[in-house]
Enzyme design. Structure first.
Site, PDB file in Angstrom:
ATOM      1  N   HIS A 202      49.313   4.992  17.516  1.00 25.67           N
ATOM      2  CA  HIS A 202      50.251   5.975  18.077  1.00 25.67           C
ATOM      3  C   HIS A 202      51.629   5.365  18.326  1.00 25.67           C
ATOM      4  O   HIS A 202      52.343   5.758  19.244  1.00 25.67           O
ATOM      5  CB  HIS A 202      49.713   6.561  19.393  1.00 25.67           C
ATOM      6  CG  HIS A 202      48.371   7.199  19.278  1.00 25.67           C
ATOM      7  ND1 HIS A 202      48.187   8.474  18.792  1.00 25.67           N
ATOM      8  CD2 HIS A 202      47.126   6.737  19.567  1.00 25.67           C
ATOM      9  CE1 HIS A 202      46.898   8.771  18.797  1.00 25.67           C
ATOM     10  NE2 HIS A 202      46.233   7.739  19.252  1.00 25.67           N
TER      11      HIS A 202
ATOM     12  N   TYR B 176      42.883   2.122  26.924  1.00 30.73           N
ATOM     13  CA  TYR B 176      44.230   2.629  27.187  1.00 30.73           C
ATOM     14  C   TYR B 176      44.899   1.910  28.355  1.00 30.73           C
ATOM     15  O   TYR B 176      46.079   1.572  28.294  1.00 30.73           O
ATOM     16  CB  TYR B 176      44.186   4.137  27.426  1.00 30.73           C
ATOM     17  CG  TYR B 176      44.020   4.928  26.157  1.00 30.73           C
ATOM     18  CD1 TYR B 176      45.108   5.536  25.539  1.00 30.73           C
ATOM     19  CD2 TYR B 176      42.777   5.073  25.549  1.00 30.73           C
ATOM     20  CE1 TYR B 176      44.964   6.260  24.358  1.00 30.73           C
ATOM     21  CE2 TYR B 176      42.610   5.793  24.378  1.00 30.73           C
ATOM     22  CZ  TYR B 176      43.712   6.379  23.786  1.00 30.73           C
ATOM     23  OH  TYR B 176      43.564   7.085  22.622  1.00 30.73           O
TER      24      TYR B 176
END
Length: 514
Positions: free
Chosen positions: A64, A347
């Site tokens: 991402h 994350y």
């Protein structure tokens, strides 16, 4: 003092880091009044500005990396309070501010927006009970379901160690040996892998989550979002052309649409699965390579998301934002979904590496309320709580928060058993849903989607080594015999055009995403 904007015109002047006024911030201290004069180490301003510019980049995201962002709001449109006690869902019409980051997945920070890829859609909802992060995707399924495969899954889409060039052989070799991925791959290599804009993309929660209530009851849920603008996609040829003409096409489209007040809107739906039905359902609801039939569990509308404000500083907001599925609120919870469980760690770990241990203190990441005096110091600390104790004494006065009852324990959530290593195995069941997807494309609108999927796969697979191509044909044949035949025919035709020498090395330089 605020550094959000310069002082008013006529009052601004330039300084060093310490505030020393500068007559000319671009002049350099040198010997002699000539261009060839040697520069002096005592030039404080030059030392500071060069040292800063060479340190101003932070590590890019592993995945991402290329993205855009926007502020917006979530609004409740339908009452679903019978399923959840979440405060932000408590009444129709309630609005919650949010920040969203929209991205490609596999490419680096400088890659093109229109490459063939999944898109990521992350939303940070600033609720009154804490931040809720939704980390969703443009596809309803994921290529893997075992967290231990994640490093290989990422690496096969990046450059190889010898020369950092993408290898079609490495890509297809990994997925040939992990063919539970072919359901997701077929979606990515279909039209939906090259959306015309973020605004024209469907969004899927992918993982299975929970709605919870204060009485201890809960439901398993899958979230879906449908764009008000409708779904629209590029062909491979269109996406490739635009990637060369304007690599930032989708980011620019999003920014310009919001600036023109043509706000992107998605209607938000949920599939609700009673826990007592989850254990006996025909597919494992925790397997992210599978979809849950909407005929069995229909979409229930409950909200809409509108993006209506552009960021004011890309670095601070779009690059500086961090999302994690650990950011939950009362009424919303995680499940035993194995990829979701892996994401719970990944994350937060990535944010601490990129942004530092105090990443959650920045303006875009900060919750409306947050307090824990044991979290102190560290790089990038913004609010260190002054002289307050850095421990929690037993007699410290604090507000008592009413916690929910323990959730009803469905049979499959009673974790009693032998600790063991587990790696899922591919079975014939893993080819059922890809087969359904292939048949669905035959009648899908616009027409020709089967042909384009075959062509998209062939354009990538033709760059791989011959043994890997054959292994891939074998898997597509297991999904559907005609599909396998068509992909082999078109791929071998392209491979022949490239020449035999193009496939003798696994270090092929073509990127599958185009």
């Amino acid at each position: 003092m605020s550094f959000e904007a310069p002082p008013p015109p006529g009052e601004a002047y330039y300084t060093t880091n310490s505030g020393l006024p500068l007559a000319d911030p671009q002049a350099t201290l040198r010997v002699g009044d000539k261009l060839q004069g040697p520069l002096l180490l005592r030039d404080i301003n030059l030392l500071e500005i060069i040292s800063h510019v060479t340190h101003e980049r932070i590590p890019e995201r592993l995945v991402h990396a290329k993205g855009a962002g926007a502020y917006g709001e979530f609004e409740v449109t339908h009452d679903i309070s019978e399923f959840t006690s979440a405060d932000f869902l408590s009444k129709v019409g309630k609005k919650t501010k949010l920040f969203s980051r929209l991205s490609t997945v596999a490419g680096g920070r400088g890659s093109a927006d229109t490459v063939r890829d999944t898109r990521g859609f992350a939303f940070k909802l600033y609720t009154e009970k804490g931040n809720l992060d939704w980390l969703f995707f443009s596809e309803p399924v994921f290529p893997i379901r075992d967290g231990g495969k994640f490093p290989s899954f990422v690496h096969c889409q990046k450059g190889v160690p010898q020369n950092n060039l993408f290898s079609s052989s490495a890509f297809w070799d990994f997925f040939d040996h992990n063919s539970e991925a072919f359901h997701a791959l077929m979606m990515i290599f279909s039209d939906r892998g090259t959306p015309k804009s973020y605004q024209n993309s469907e969004i899927f929660g992918l993982n299975t989550y929970k709605f919870t209530k204060t009485d201890g009851s809960f439901w398993y849920v899958k979230v879906h979002m449908k764009p008000k603008a409708g779904v629209a996609n590029f062909t491979r040829e269109e996406a490739t052309r635009i990637a060369g003409e304007d690599p930032d096409f989708m980011s620019r489209s999003l920014f310009n649409a919001i600036a023109a007040k043509d706000f992107p809107v998605w209607d938000v739906y949920v599939q609700i699965i009673p826990p007592q039905e989850a254990q006996t359902y025909k597919v494992n609801i925790f397997d992210p390579t599978k979809v849950i039939s909407q005929a069995d569990y229909p979409l229930i509308p409950f909200g809409k998301i509108t993006l209506n404000e552009n960021p004011t500083n890309f670095f601070s907001e779009v690059e500086g934002v961090s999302f994690s599925p650990t950011a939950i609120v009362p009424g919303w919870d995680v499940t035993a979904d194995p990829i979701l469980q892996t994401r719970l760690f990944a994350y937060g770990s990535a944010a601490r590496y990129r942004l530092g241990v105090n990443f959650y203190q920045s303006a875009v990441n900060r919750s409306l309320y947050g307090y824990n005096p044991t979290k102190r110091d560290g790089a990038g600390n913004i609010d260190n709580l002054g002289s307050l104790p850095n421990y929690i004494p037993g007699d410290q006065q604090h507000k008592k928060i009413i916690t929910v009852k323990q959730y009803e324990q469905a049979a499959h959530e009673q974790w009693v058993g032998t600790v063991t290593y587990f790696d899922s195995k591919v079975t014939d069941d893993d080819y059922v849903q890809p087969r359904v997807f292939w048949k669905m494309l035959e009648k899908a609108d616009p027409p020709g989607q089967q042909e384009r999927l075959v062509g998209n796969v062939a354009a990538s697979l033709s760059k791989a080594d011959a043994p890997i191509r054959q292994a891939t044909y074998d898997i597509f044949t297991k999904i559907d015999a005609d599909l396998g035949i068509r992909i082999k025919k078109e791929t071998e035709a392209l491979a022949g055009q490239l020449g035999a020498g193009a496939h003798t090395s696994s270090l092929v330089t073509h990127h599958y995403l185009l």
